[in-house]
Design a protein around this motif. Structure first.
Motif, PDB file in Angstrom:
ATOM      1  N   ALA B 160      30.565  71.942 -67.537  1.00 35.06           N
ATOM      2  CA  ALA B 160      30.811  72.988 -68.541  1.00 35.06           C
ATOM      3  C   ALA B 160      31.610  74.144 -67.930  1.00 35.06           C
ATOM      4  O   ALA B 160      32.479  74.742 -68.589  1.00 35.06           O
ATOM      5  CB  ALA B 160      29.481  73.495 -69.101  1.00 35.06           C
ATOM      6  N   THR B 161      31.320  74.433 -66.681  1.00 31.35           N
ATOM      7  CA  THR B 161      32.050  75.512 -65.998  1.00 31.35           C
ATOM      8  C   THR B 161      33.510  75.115 -65.773  1.00 31.35           C
ATOM      9  O   THR B 161      34.423  75.931 -65.949  1.00 31.35           O
ATOM     10  CB  THR B 161      31.366  75.837 -64.656  1.00 31.35           C
ATOM     11  OG1 THR B 161      30.005  76.194 -64.915  1.00 31.35           O
ATOM     12  CG2 THR B 161      32.067  76.988 -63.954  1.00 31.35           C
ATOM     13  N   ILE B 186      25.572  77.366 -55.429  1.00 31.02           N
ATOM     14  CA  ILE B 186      25.977  75.953 -55.563  1.00 31.02           C
ATOM     15  C   ILE B 186      27.400  75.721 -55.035  1.00 31.02           C
ATOM     16  O   ILE B 186      27.928  74.612 -55.143  1.00 31.02           O
ATOM     17  CB  ILE B 186      25.867  75.466 -57.029  1.00 31.02           C
ATOM     18  CG1 ILE B 186      26.834  76.245 -57.945  1.00 31.02           C
ATOM     19  CG2 ILE B 186      24.426  75.572 -57.530  1.00 31.02           C
ATOM     20  CD1 ILE B 186      27.009  75.624 -59.325  1.00 31.02           C
ATOM     21  N   GLN B 187      27.993  76.758 -54.465  1.00 27.72           N
ATOM     22  CA  GLN B 187      29.330  76.658 -53.852  1.00 27.72           C
ATOM     23  C   GLN B 187      30.357  76.050 -54.810  1.00 27.72           C
ATOM     24  O   GLN B 187      31.106  75.130 -54.459  1.00 27.72           O
ATOM     25  CB  GLN B 187      29.247  75.896 -52.534  1.00 27.72           C
ATOM     26  CG  GLN B 187      28.325  76.619 -51.541  1.00 27.72           C
ATOM     27  CD  GLN B 187      28.257  75.964 -50.169  1.00 27.72           C
ATOM     28  OE1 GLN B 187      29.255  75.821 -49.493  1.00 27.72           O
ATOM     29  NE2 GLN B 187      27.063  75.563 -49.771  1.00 27.72           N
ATOM     30  N   ALA B 188      30.384  76.624 -56.004  1.00 24.84           N
ATOM     31  CA  ALA B 188      31.269  76.090 -57.041  1.00 24.84           C
ATOM     32  C   ALA B 188      32.740  76.466 -56.826  1.00 24.84           C
ATOM     33  O   ALA B 188      33.633  75.711 -57.238  1.00 24.84           O
ATOM     34  CB  ALA B 188      30.811  76.612 -58.412  1.00 24.84           C
ATOM     35  N   ALA B 189      33.008  77.616 -56.195  1.00 27.18           N
ATOM     36  CA  ALA B 189      34.392  78.128 -56.154  1.00 27.18           C
ATOM     37  C   ALA B 189      35.389  77.124 -55.555  1.00 27.18           C
ATOM     38  O   ALA B 189      36.411  76.839 -56.187  1.00 27.18           O
ATOM     39  CB  ALA B 189      34.443  79.472 -55.420  1.00 27.18           C
ATOM     40  N   PRO B 199      43.383  80.502 -57.455  1.00 29.92           N
ATOM     41  CA  PRO B 199      42.269  81.040 -56.669  1.00 29.92           C
ATOM     42  C   PRO B 199      41.027  81.293 -57.537  1.00 29.92           C
ATOM     43  O   PRO B 199      41.136  81.805 -58.656  1.00 29.92           O
ATOM     44  CB  PRO B 199      42.822  82.370 -56.135  1.00 29.92           C
ATOM     45  CG  PRO B 199      44.308  82.203 -56.140  1.00 29.92           C
ATOM     46  CD  PRO B 199      44.601  81.338 -57.337  1.00 29.92           C
ATOM     47  N   VAL B 200      39.873  80.899 -57.017  1.00 32.51           N
ATOM     48  CA  VAL B 200      38.595  81.143 -57.694  1.00 32.51           C
ATOM     49  C   VAL B 200      37.748  81.991 -56.737  1.00 32.51           C
ATOM     50  O   VAL B 200      37.444  81.557 -55.628  1.00 32.51           O
ATOM     51  CB  VAL B 200      37.882  79.820 -58.035  1.00 32.51           C
ATOM     52  CG1 VAL B 200      36.526  80.108 -58.679  1.00 32.51           C
ATOM     53  CG2 VAL B 200      38.755  78.967 -58.957  1.00 32.51           C
ATOM     54  N   ILE B 201      37.414  83.177 -57.178  1.00 38.45           N
ATOM     55  CA  ILE B 201      36.739  84.137 -56.298  1.00 38.45           C
ATOM     56  C   ILE B 201      35.225  83.988 -56.408  1.00 38.45           C
ATOM     57  O   ILE B 201      34.638  84.128 -57.482  1.00 38.45           O
ATOM     58  CB  ILE B 201      37.132  85.590 -56.647  1.00 38.45           C
ATOM     59  CG1 ILE B 201      38.655  85.754 -56.695  1.00 38.45           C
ATOM     60  CG2 ILE B 201      36.508  86.566 -55.650  1.00 38.45           C
ATOM     61  CD1 ILE B 201      39.373  85.562 -55.401  1.00 38.45           C
TER      62      ILE B 201
END
Lengths: 221, 221
Positions: B160-161, B186-189, B199-201
């Protein structure tokens, strides 16, 4: 082609002297040994950018040089000016990170505290800083006798800057931002910081710090 | 006394399990080996902070724990929550750097680009992020089925993210900010970044990065 981590840096003062051209790149390379910097400068601006007129005339050149540095293979570009001239436009045209010294410094200050003073060589803070700092901007001071980046290199200019820094600190600032990259050239930040005992953000090194993040942490292969 | 560069980190979810308590500190220590992190958590918030009510009830505890960590000798404090609860108040009381994960992440994103998307577990971005991002905030998405930080640990939640991240990217975002530190857990970045190529911060690592600057570059002895 540039090496994998080379950063392009655009100086907004015209010069033919390599030491002047590379002054900001050298500061960044010395502080962050992992970075290599390739510098270029705009033409026709021997006294730098210090008002709306000199900024407008510089933007076309910044866009042209930024595209050239990207074509050479640079993986990020720093616009080494506290006003971020051309940063918006280059971001429209290029996909590599475009880092403005003004926005980098203001963002760094705002991540550290919420009472920030700005030292500017004109009567107000650069609009990009005003926008980022919002209501955390507690005041802006223009040191006496300084009007362009070339005025910064004297003992009197440093003293006037220290007076302004002390005024902002007394007014409640918990960090200062130097809103002219000429202050980076003379490495004023650590000298001021030692005397007023609050963080003083150097715009060129803030841009280097932000570039380091762009290259190492969020690099899109 | 803490060692010279120990950072205090306040978890805003209640736990008695050391691995959960230390989860964010461990992420920071692994990413930035020069930093040591001492973690503490607030009581009575087993599902974390996810609305105004849970935030208000947490702030008094955050202030108390922050003062305790400072008294132990920590040289900076991270409030590990994307809403920056208690950050303003702790900055009023303490002179060491107080770093909020929300403001650190938003400032970092804004220093990199000017078209930023936020992924939030509530319907809007945290006010501290909205304030910092200003008109660079191009949109906020709440992934379907996620309401508290505890909802993030499933395969469905990640999917979903990812859907939300793709929507923001298609809408023109050039960087994303994850507005819940549960995403750090959950270390999603890096997983998202690999898939959407912008980039995902990560808010916890952004706070670590900012603390690194506070400690190394602008440390006031």
């Amino acid at each position: 082609m540039a090496s994998r981590i080379e950063i392009g840096l655009i100086r907004v003062i015209s010069t033919q002297e390599p030491a002047v051209l590379d002054a900001h790149g050298t500061l960044i390379e010395n502080k962050y040994p992992g970075l290599r910097v390739r510098s270029a400068c705009i033409p026709d601006h021997p006294t730098g950018i210090y008002d709306q007129c000199t900024e407008q005339s510089a933007i076309a050149a910044i866009i042209r040089i930024g595209n050239h540095l990207a074509a050479l293979g640079c993986h990020a570009i720093i616009v080494s000016c506290a006003n971020d001239p051309g940063v918006f436009e280059l971001r429209q045209q290029l996909t590599i990170p475009i880092i403005g010294a003004g926005s980098a410094a203001a963002c760094l200050a705002r991540s550290l505290t919420d009472r920030i003073g700005v030292i500017s060589i004109v009567s107000s803070s650069p609009p990009v800083m005003t926008s980022i700092l919002g209501n955390t901007l507690i005041g802006t001071k223009k040191p006496a006798g300084i009007n362009t980046t070339l005025d910064l290199a004297s003992h009197e200019a440093f003293h006037a800057t220290l007076v302004a820094a002390r005024q902002l600190s007394k007014a409640g600032a918990r960090a200062l931002v130097l809103a002219c990259t000429g202050y980076s050239t003379i490495q004023a930040a650590p000298l001021l910081q030692k005397r007023i005992h609050i963080p003083v953000i150097d715009p060129v090194l803030a841009a280097g710090w932000t570039s380091l993040h762009a290259i190492r942490e969020t690099h899109i292969a």
